[in-house]
Design a protein around this motif. Sequence first.
Motif, PDB file in Angstrom:
ATOM      1  N   ILE A   1      -5.960  12.423 -19.417  1.00 24.30           N
ATOM      2  CA  ILE A   1      -7.069  13.074 -18.610  1.00 24.30           C
ATOM      3  C   ILE A   1      -8.235  12.386 -18.908  1.00 24.30           C
ATOM      4  CG2 ILE A   1      -8.162  15.148 -17.936  1.00 24.30           C
ATOM      5  CD1 ILE A   1      -5.301  15.177 -17.722  1.00 24.30           C
ATOM      6  N   VAL A   2      -9.079  11.675 -17.970  1.00 22.64           N
ATOM      7  CA  VAL A   2     -10.119  10.878 -18.019  1.00 22.64           C
ATOM      8  C   VAL A   2     -11.310  11.498 -17.011  1.00 22.64           C
ATOM      9  CG1 VAL A   2      -8.812   8.847 -18.545  1.00 22.64           C
ATOM     10  CG2 VAL A   2      -9.620   9.121 -16.128  1.00 22.64           C
ATOM     11  N   GLY A   3     -12.503  11.014 -17.385  1.00 22.85           N
ATOM     12  CA  GLY A   3     -13.484  11.258 -16.551  1.00 22.85           C
ATOM     13  C   GLY A   3     -15.062  11.279 -17.422  1.00 22.85           C
ATOM     14  N   GLY A   4     -15.935  11.668 -16.836  1.00 17.63           N
ATOM     15  CA  GLY A   4     -17.356  11.270 -17.383  1.00 17.63           C
ATOM     16  C   GLY A   4     -17.637  12.396 -18.555  1.00 17.63           C
ATOM     17  N   PHE A   5     -18.812  12.051 -19.066  1.00 17.90           N
ATOM     18  CA  PHE A   5     -19.222  12.804 -20.228  1.00 17.90           C
ATOM     19  C   PHE A   5     -19.479  14.452 -19.592  1.00 17.90           C
ATOM     20  CE2 PHE A   5     -23.160  13.959 -23.010  1.00 17.90           C
ATOM     21  CZ  PHE A   5     -22.212  14.598 -24.028  1.00 17.90           C
ATOM     22  N   GLY A   6     -18.784  15.420 -20.332  1.00 18.77           N
ATOM     23  CA  GLY A   6     -19.098  16.485 -20.023  1.00 18.77           C
ATOM     24  C   GLY A   6     -18.494  17.169 -18.685  1.00 18.77           C
ATOM     25  N   VAL A   7     -17.171  16.673 -18.055  1.00 22.07           N
ATOM     26  CA  VAL A   7     -16.866  16.946 -16.886  1.00 22.07           C
ATOM     27  C   VAL A   7     -15.729  17.937 -17.045  1.00 22.07           C
ATOM     28  CG1 VAL A   7     -14.820  15.200 -16.704  1.00 22.07           C
ATOM     29  CG2 VAL A   7     -16.043  15.856 -14.778  1.00 22.07           C
ATOM     30  N   GLY A   8     -15.266  18.248 -18.537  1.00 20.40           N
ATOM     31  CA  GLY A   8     -14.372  19.277 -18.409  1.00 20.40           C
ATOM     32  C   GLY A   8     -12.958  18.876 -18.877  1.00 20.40           C
ATOM     33  N   LYS A   9     -12.766  17.616 -19.479  1.00 20.17           N
ATOM     34  CA  LYS A   9     -11.583  17.306 -19.988  1.00 20.17           C
ATOM     35  C   LYS A   9     -10.727  17.973 -20.973  1.00 20.17           C
ATOM     36  CE  LYS A   9     -13.236  13.206 -20.975  1.00 20.17           C
ATOM     37  NZ  LYS A   9     -14.816  13.570 -20.333  1.00 20.17           N
ATOM     38  N   THR A  10     -11.707  18.509 -22.217  1.00 20.17           N
ATOM     39  CA  THR A  10     -11.200  18.991 -23.391  1.00 20.17           C
ATOM     40  C   THR A  10     -10.663  20.458 -22.709  1.00 20.17           C
ATOM     41  OG1 THR A  10     -12.707  17.872 -24.853  1.00 20.17           O
ATOM     42  CG2 THR A  10     -11.671  20.160 -25.360  1.00 20.17           C
ATOM     43  N   THR A  11     -11.550  21.060 -21.804  1.00 17.43           N
ATOM     44  CA  THR A  11     -11.209  22.465 -21.391  1.00 17.43           C
ATOM     45  C   THR A  11      -9.806  22.554 -20.450  1.00 17.43           C
ATOM     46  OG1 THR A  11     -13.611  22.856 -20.844  1.00 17.43           O
ATOM     47  CG2 THR A  11     -11.939  24.074 -19.768  1.00 17.43           C
ATOM     48  N   LEU A  12      -9.551  21.396 -19.733  1.00 10.14           N
ATOM     49  CA  LEU A  12      -8.321  21.245 -19.232  1.00 10.14           C
ATOM     50  C   LEU A  12      -7.081  21.034 -20.238  1.00 10.14           C
ATOM     51  CD1 LEU A  12      -7.596  19.285 -15.800  1.00 10.14           C
ATOM     52  CD2 LEU A  12      -6.105  19.188 -17.938  1.00 10.14           C
ATOM     53  N   VAL A  13      -7.419  20.114 -21.093  1.00 14.28           N
ATOM     54  CA  VAL A  13      -6.430  20.169 -22.102  1.00 14.28           C
ATOM     55  C   VAL A  13      -5.722  21.437 -22.719  1.00 14.28           C
ATOM     56  CG1 VAL A  13      -5.513  18.932 -24.078  1.00 14.28           C
ATOM     57  CG2 VAL A  13      -6.611  17.582 -22.237  1.00 14.28           C
ATOM     58  N   GLY A  14      -6.925  22.083 -23.082  1.00 14.87           N
ATOM     59  CA  GLY A  14      -6.818  23.275 -23.793  1.00 14.87           C
ATOM     60  C   GLY A  14      -6.319  24.489 -23.106  1.00 14.87           C
TER      61      GLY A  14
END
Length: 207
Positions: free
Chosen positions: A30-43
């Motif tokens: 999962i990639v993307g800019g800073f603060g775009v929600g990557k950690t939220t998606l993985v979680g």
Amino acid sequence: MDYRISEPVVGPRGEDILPASVTTAVKVVIVGGFGVGKTTLVGSVSEIRPLTTEEIMTQAGAGVDDLAGVERKSETTVAMDFGRITLNDELVLYVFGTPGQQRFWFLWNGLFEGALGAVVLIDTRRLEDSFDVMGRLEERGVPFIVAINAFPDAPSYPVSELRQALDIPDQVPVIDCDARERGSSRDGLLTLMRYLHTLTTTTAEPR
């Protein structure tokens, strides 16, 4: 040297153990800019307790990290996120999230090793943050889909306009996603898997 073990070693929890029927594991990123929600998606999508490397942001990042549009963000991923989702009895996905700050992009080298594809998560308030991300994927030859993360105050654009603004080829799926919702995050990963399958079958056709 003599030493004492003060705490017993705890083995893996039941939910961490892969079902015996699983025969295939696929790595996606999962990639993307800073603060775009990557950690939220993985979680949200992980069936195991996700591994996160979030740290509190300090003054050390002032003037280095671009906080435009995410001024209220207080923590950031400094290495990676990791989660797992079993798609069926035989197939499991290992899901890795990358750090969004460019000063940590050197970590991509390890995170992308063996990865079959990627989900590019975007925020329509900060489309420009996606340019370099997708450029790096294209340089590496990593196939990807684009997922528009749902933010309450983010503007909504027709997919055709987003394709043009981000220069996304017609064959690359562009979907809506709510990284906070497990079902939505799962659907995004399934879209990526279907796209990867399509690429495989298309490549296999005789010319």
